[in-house]
Design a protein around this motif. Sequence first.
Motif, PDB file in Angstrom:
ATOM      1  N   GLU A 253       0.815  -1.203   0.000  1.00 44.65           N
ATOM      2  CA  GLU A 253       0.000   0.000   0.000  1.00 44.65           C
ATOM      3  C   GLU A 253       0.857   1.266   0.000  1.00 44.65           C
ATOM      4  OE1 GLU A 253      -3.212  -0.267  -0.401  1.00 44.65           O
ATOM      5  OE2 GLU A 253      -3.019  -2.461  -0.336  1.00 44.65           O
ATOM      6  N   ASP A 254       1.906   1.284   0.803  1.00 43.67           N
ATOM      7  CA  ASP A 254       2.740   2.481   0.895  1.00 43.67           C
ATOM      8  C   ASP A 254       4.111   2.065   1.402  1.00 43.67           C
ATOM      9  OD1 ASP A 254       3.243   5.360   0.863  1.00 43.67           O
ATOM     10  OD2 ASP A 254       3.284   5.203   3.046  1.00 43.67           O
ATOM     11  N   PHE A 255       5.135   2.743   0.873  1.00 46.18           N
ATOM     12  CA  PHE A 255       6.509   2.473   1.289  1.00 46.18           C
ATOM     13  C   PHE A 255       7.153   3.786   1.722  1.00 46.18           C
ATOM     14  CE2 PHE A 255      11.055   2.135   0.723  1.00 46.18           C
ATOM     15  CZ  PHE A 255      11.341   0.920   1.313  1.00 46.18           C
ATOM     16  N   ARG A 256       7.891   3.729   2.835  1.00 45.40           N
ATOM     17  CA  ARG A 256       8.558   4.920   3.353  1.00 45.40           C
ATOM     18  C   ARG A 256      10.006   4.585   3.676  1.00 45.40           C
ATOM     19  NH1 ARG A 256       3.915   4.197   5.754  1.00 45.40           N
ATOM     20  NH2 ARG A 256       4.922   3.330   7.634  1.00 45.40           N
ATOM     21  N   ALA A 257      10.907   5.443   3.212  1.00 38.72           N
ATOM     22  CA  ALA A 257      12.335   5.324   3.524  1.00 38.72           C
ATOM     23  C   ALA A 257      12.777   6.604   4.210  1.00 38.72           C
ATOM     24  CB  ALA A 257      13.150   5.089   2.254  1.00 38.72           C
ATOM     25  N   PHE A 268      13.513   1.321   6.553  1.00 42.57           N
ATOM     26  CA  PHE A 268      12.527   1.080   5.508  1.00 42.57           C
ATOM     27  C   PHE A 268      11.295   0.492   6.182  1.00 42.57           C
ATOM     28  CE2 PHE A 268      16.354  -0.074   2.647  1.00 42.57           C
ATOM     29  CZ  PHE A 268      16.612   1.270   2.423  1.00 42.57           C
ATOM     30  N   THR A 269      10.132   1.053   5.920  1.00 39.77           N
ATOM     31  CA  THR A 269       8.878   0.511   6.433  1.00 39.77           C
ATOM     32  C   THR A 269       7.878   0.448   5.293  1.00 39.77           C
ATOM     33  OG1 THR A 269       8.136   2.713   7.131  1.00 39.77           O
ATOM     34  CG2 THR A 269       9.225   1.331   8.784  1.00 39.77           C
ATOM     35  N   ALA A 270       7.073  -0.601   5.320  1.00 38.88           N
ATOM     36  CA  ALA A 270       6.089  -0.818   4.270  1.00 38.88           C
ATOM     37  C   ALA A 270       4.747  -1.146   4.900  1.00 38.88           C
ATOM     38  CB  ALA A 270       6.531  -1.950   3.343  1.00 38.88           C
ATOM     39  N   ASP A 271       3.700  -0.426   4.470  1.00 38.48           N
ATOM     40  CA  ASP A 271       2.327  -0.741   4.860  1.00 38.48           C
ATOM     41  C   ASP A 271       1.784  -1.743   3.857  1.00 38.48           C
ATOM     42  OD1 ASP A 271       2.510   1.081   6.927  1.00 38.48           O
ATOM     43  OD2 ASP A 271       1.646   2.717   5.757  1.00 38.48           O
ATOM     44  N   ILE A 272       1.399  -2.928   4.334  1.00 33.49           N
ATOM     45  CA  ILE A 272       0.985  -3.998   3.433  1.00 33.49           C
ATOM     46  C   ILE A 272      -0.355  -4.554   3.884  1.00 33.49           C
ATOM     47  CG2 ILE A 272       3.382  -4.635   2.930  1.00 33.49           C
ATOM     48  CD1 ILE A 272       2.959  -7.078   4.769  1.00 33.49           C
ATOM     49  N   THR A 273      -0.981  -5.296   2.996  1.00 35.18           N
ATOM     50  CA  THR A 273      -2.132  -6.125   3.317  1.00 35.18           C
ATOM     51  C   THR A 273      -1.765  -7.566   2.980  1.00 35.18           C
ATOM     52  OG1 THR A 273      -3.102  -5.786   1.119  1.00 35.18           O
ATOM     53  CG2 THR A 273      -3.775  -4.284   2.866  1.00 35.18           C
ATOM     54  N   HIS A 274      -2.273  -8.512   3.760  1.00 35.49           N
ATOM     55  CA  HIS A 274      -1.950  -9.922   3.511  1.00 35.49           C
ATOM     56  C   HIS A 274      -3.167 -10.775   3.813  1.00 35.49           C
ATOM     57  CE1 HIS A 274      -1.652 -11.011   7.839  1.00 35.49           C
ATOM     58  NE2 HIS A 274      -1.275  -9.754   7.978  1.00 35.49           N
ATOM     59  N   GLY A 275      -3.293 -11.830   3.046  1.00 33.26           N
ATOM     60  CA  GLY A 275      -4.411 -12.753   3.202  1.00 33.26           C
ATOM     61  C   GLY A 275      -4.380 -13.785   2.107  1.00 33.26           C
ATOM     62  N   ARG A 298       7.604 -16.156   6.376  1.00 33.16           N
ATOM     63  CA  ARG A 298       8.073 -14.802   6.671  1.00 33.16           C
ATOM     64  C   ARG A 298       8.190 -14.023   5.361  1.00 33.16           C
ATOM     65  NH1 ARG A 298      10.971 -18.436   8.620  1.00 33.16           N
ATOM     66  NH2 ARG A 298      12.740 -18.008   7.267  1.00 33.16           N
ATOM     67  N   VAL A 299       7.792 -12.756   5.427  1.00 30.85           N
ATOM     68  CA  VAL A 299       7.920 -11.843   4.294  1.00 30.85           C
ATOM     69  C   VAL A 299       8.783 -10.678   4.758  1.00 30.85           C
ATOM     70  CG1 VAL A 299       6.738 -10.390   2.612  1.00 30.85           C
ATOM     71  CG2 VAL A 299       5.667 -12.521   3.386  1.00 30.85           C
ATOM     72  N   TYR A 300       9.939 -10.513   4.121  1.00 32.88           N
ATOM     73  CA  TYR A 300      10.903  -9.488   4.502  1.00 32.88           C
ATOM     74  C   TYR A 300      10.901  -8.352   3.489  1.00 32.88           C
ATOM     75  CZ  TYR A 300      13.016 -13.042   7.560  1.00 32.88           C
ATOM     76  OH  TYR A 300      13.248 -13.994   8.512  1.00 32.88           O
ATOM     77  N   VAL A 301      11.248  -7.152   3.959  1.00 33.25           N
ATOM     78  CA  VAL A 301      11.593  -6.036   3.086  1.00 33.25           C
ATOM     79  C   VAL A 301      13.111  -6.000   3.004  1.00 33.25           C
ATOM     80  CG1 VAL A 301      11.557  -3.541   2.775  1.00 33.25           C
ATOM     81  CG2 VAL A 301       9.538  -4.710   3.620  1.00 33.25           C
ATOM     82  N   THR A 302      13.653  -6.204   1.834  1.00 28.68           N
ATOM     83  CA  THR A 302      15.110  -6.276   1.670  1.00 28.68           C
ATOM     84  C   THR A 302      15.700  -5.061   0.967  1.00 28.68           C
ATOM     85  OG1 THR A 302      14.842  -7.508  -0.406  1.00 28.68           O
ATOM     86  CG2 THR A 302      15.036  -8.784   1.634  1.00 28.68           C
ATOM     87  N   SER A 443       6.973   6.661  -8.432  1.00 36.53           N
ATOM     88  CA  SER A 443       6.484   6.037  -7.203  1.00 36.53           C
ATOM     89  C   SER A 443       7.578   5.074  -6.743  1.00 36.53           C
ATOM     90  CB  SER A 443       5.165   5.308  -7.455  1.00 36.53           C
ATOM     91  OG  SER A 443       5.322   4.336  -8.479  1.00 36.53           O
ATOM     92  N   GLU A 444       7.361   4.447  -5.620  1.00 36.08           N
ATOM     93  CA  GLU A 444       8.401   3.584  -5.074  1.00 36.08           C
ATOM     94  C   GLU A 444       7.980   2.122  -5.145  1.00 36.08           C
ATOM     95  OE1 GLU A 444      10.912   4.824  -1.826  1.00 36.08           O
ATOM     96  OE2 GLU A 444       9.537   6.474  -1.400  1.00 36.08           O
ATOM     97  N   PHE A 445       8.985   1.263  -5.153  1.00 34.99           N
ATOM     98  CA  PHE A 445       8.734  -0.169  -5.038  1.00 34.99           C
ATOM     99  C   PHE A 445       9.530  -0.709  -3.848  1.00 34.99           C
ATOM    100  CE2 PHE A 445      12.553  -0.315  -7.789  1.00 34.99           C
ATOM    101  CZ  PHE A 445      13.330  -1.257  -7.112  1.00 34.99           C
ATOM    102  N   ALA A 446       9.097  -1.846  -3.339  1.00 34.49           N
ATOM    103  CA  ALA A 446       9.788  -2.535  -2.252  1.00 34.49           C
ATOM    104  C   ALA A 446      10.258  -3.889  -2.762  1.00 34.49           C
ATOM    105  CB  ALA A 446       8.877  -2.715  -1.043  1.00 34.49           C
ATOM    106  N   ALA A 447      11.522  -4.214  -2.473  1.00 36.21           N
ATOM    107  CA  ALA A 447      12.038  -5.549  -2.756  1.00 36.21           C
ATOM    108  C   ALA A 447      11.646  -6.454  -1.596  1.00 36.21           C
ATOM    109  CB  ALA A 447      13.551  -5.509  -2.927  1.00 36.21           C
TER     110      ALA A 447
END
Length: 547
Positions: A253-257, A268-275, A298-302, A443-447
């Motif tokens: 949803e949103d990524f902040r660095a 690095f923080t990421a707002d995510i949804t999961h299901g 586990r899901v990591y932000v790398t 816009s930004e992407f997260a690895a």
Amino acid sequence: MTITAPPREAATPPPPAGPPAARRLGGLLLRQWRRLTAMRTAIVLLFLLALAAIPGSLLPQRSLSQSAVSRYFADNPTLAPLLDRLYLFDVFSSPWFAAVYLLLFVSLIGCVLPRALEHARALRTPPPPAPRRLTQLPDSTRLATTLPPAAALDAVEEELRVRRYRVVRRDREGSAELSAEKGVLKETGNLVFHLALVALLLGLAGGKLWGYEGSILVPEGQRFCNSFQQYDTHSAGAMVDSGDLTPLCVGLEDFRATYEEDLTAASFTADITHGGPGEEGESTTIGVNDPLRVDGDRVYVTGHGFVPRFTVTLPDGTTFDDVSAPFLPTEQSTMASEGALKLPDLGAGAEDQLALQGFLAPTGLVQGGILTSIDPRPLAPQVALVAYRGYLGLDSGLPQSVYSLDASQIERDRLTEVGRANLSAGETMTLPDGTTVTFNGVSEFAAMQFSHDPGQLWVLGAAVAVLAGLLGMLLLRRERVFLRAAPAPGDGGTVLDVGALTRGSGDGAPRFAALTDDLRAVLATRADSRTTRAPSGAAPETGGAPA
């Protein structure tokens, strides 16, 4: 005179020419088993396992990157096939690596389990009797006391039990003796260390066999599901197929660095949804060291990067609005990035395809006509674009990166440059045929990395046990103390012969000296307390009848 021949002895059968074949085979197998389960063999196999892992770190592996292996074959056409015959591009799944691994398991288990059973019996066995000659022990001395033998041993036994010795008293050949020992848990620590090492190797092997992981770049507003087809790169164990993957989808949803004052990345923080697939999902926030944990997955932000967005308008008015592609960072300090946007559906003909190859500067500065980035934050994004038209080769059947153009198509003139420009957000580049390309911004992407390792908790517990066993081996000392009491000649009292044996430590003599000093003090204190108490029914020293 008649001579009678002596009686003839019964003939004995000749000894067998040799042991039976089965006995010889059994003896050979027993010798080989003992050789395999020796600790020296386990150490050699552990060294061979570490040595065998070296090619896996020096050469590209198919399980990690098939494209890297293909490049190695292209760069080394003579050497690569020879290395491939030796399984050096599949080291960790090769037969010879598996053979060393299994032999190490068998050696460790065959070495440690018998020792563990023997140690379990030793824990229930009392300390051994005192040697006949205590003076032959490495540390020995003699203590004299006015106490009788039984009282002297009582005082010594009490002191040793306070020091956490296991104490046994015996009467041998009319002499009272005492055996004490402590530090038996040193051998327990040794066995725990080796058993935990076996458990650690089993956990690592199980994690590799039944584990998998995949990496993907997720732009803001998009999501991915746990599927090998969606990952940019993935690796899986030999016991994993596509049906074993956890049904989980993650949306960004949103990524902040955030950055420090010197422009180094702080967090690095990421707002995510999961299901599950088709579900709306739950919202949460994850970070580099704060992954999403769901049922052991586990899901990591790398890492992160930027996604430039473009609007492409064709001469006939057809508009492709807000098309984008992730650009990969080439400099982490300024987040300067490179990438490509491929548009294969601009026309009906195979030769009517458009590609944009570019350099993105989050905070751009043009110097001498060359665009550079001076800040990793997207303060003034600019992009340097080169437009190509022609055949992209996407339907050729050959693999190619989605983040760059196939250089062979440019070299063979299948892609022709039709324009180039430096664009800031909102600016437009017009191609010779009237096609316009507008840079809308970034816009930004997260690895992200999805990881499933069923052996993780097993490995953690085994690692803690390895550390505990190692501490027990290093900190505990195996000590035995023996005492023999004999009546002192002459005026009475007791003579105590004391001997000690300390294993696994070089400070046995100072420890024995401190122990004997304490025992001497205890005996003296006990003797003084006995002399200050008048015996029951005895007259005081001043004379007179007892009261």
